[in-house]
Design a protein around this motif. Sequence first.
Motif: not given
Length: 295
Positions: A133-140
Amino acid sequence: MVRLVAAALVMFGMSGCTSDPPPVAAASAERVRPVVASTSSASGPREIVVSGPVTVEEQLDVVALRAGVIVAMPVDVNSEVEKGQVMARLDARQLEADRATSEHKAESVDADLKNWESELQVKEADLRRAEAMHKEGISTQEAYDHSLYEVTASKYEVERQRGDELSAKDSVRSIDLELEKTRIVAPFRGVVSQRYVRQGQYVTVGEKLFRVIGRSSLEVRFTLPATEAQLLRRGDVVTVSATTDFKESTAATVTHLSPVVDPGSGTIEVVAVVKDRLRGLIPGTMASIRIAGTR
């Protein structure tokens, strides 16, 4: 009358002048030497007869490795025992209770370890999801760091639980070793020659309980004067008997000759293994040994 007295005085003086001093004992100045009986003849070699104790290599005093009260004693003097056979038991109720407690603790720690291993697998799955999710920019970044921290903490907890598990299992093994000490076993196959304790007695660490004599070959130990040391070599055969008349005898092979002379007695020690057991030739008795001097 005066002439008679003068003559008597002259004779008394002459007898005093010719008296000899008392003899001095010379035997005290001689050195005491080991005594052996020796015989020789013109038709045969010289022989020496000595005596020495009969021993057996497998002879051991079994001692207590743990203090306690003897609650069972299935053997007695003259009992034949096999290697590892229980000869006595000490009271082990407290140790058995301690072992049960330690075993339950080990099982509990093992369950905790499995629980934390499962928890670690969940945390690692959360970390992989947070990373994606972090790589997709969804999570911080903070959410990803939080998952990483939880995985790291779970790994440390698993390692701690594994250490606790090893410690708990070692505690059980330690108690098992103490329980083994409450069972007094025979060190080898043989016969109980002496019993030093009785059932119900409290014994301490190192206290002698039994003496066990093995079934190994008998040995005779004797000494020879250093001047006669050349009569024997390792592998030579001597004659052994339980009596001095040698009516019944057997052969014995020399296995050990001391390489040094005892300065106190001027002798060397010899050990020979007896070939056959004779009536009366038992450990602790004195045997007669005949040596044929051919050298």
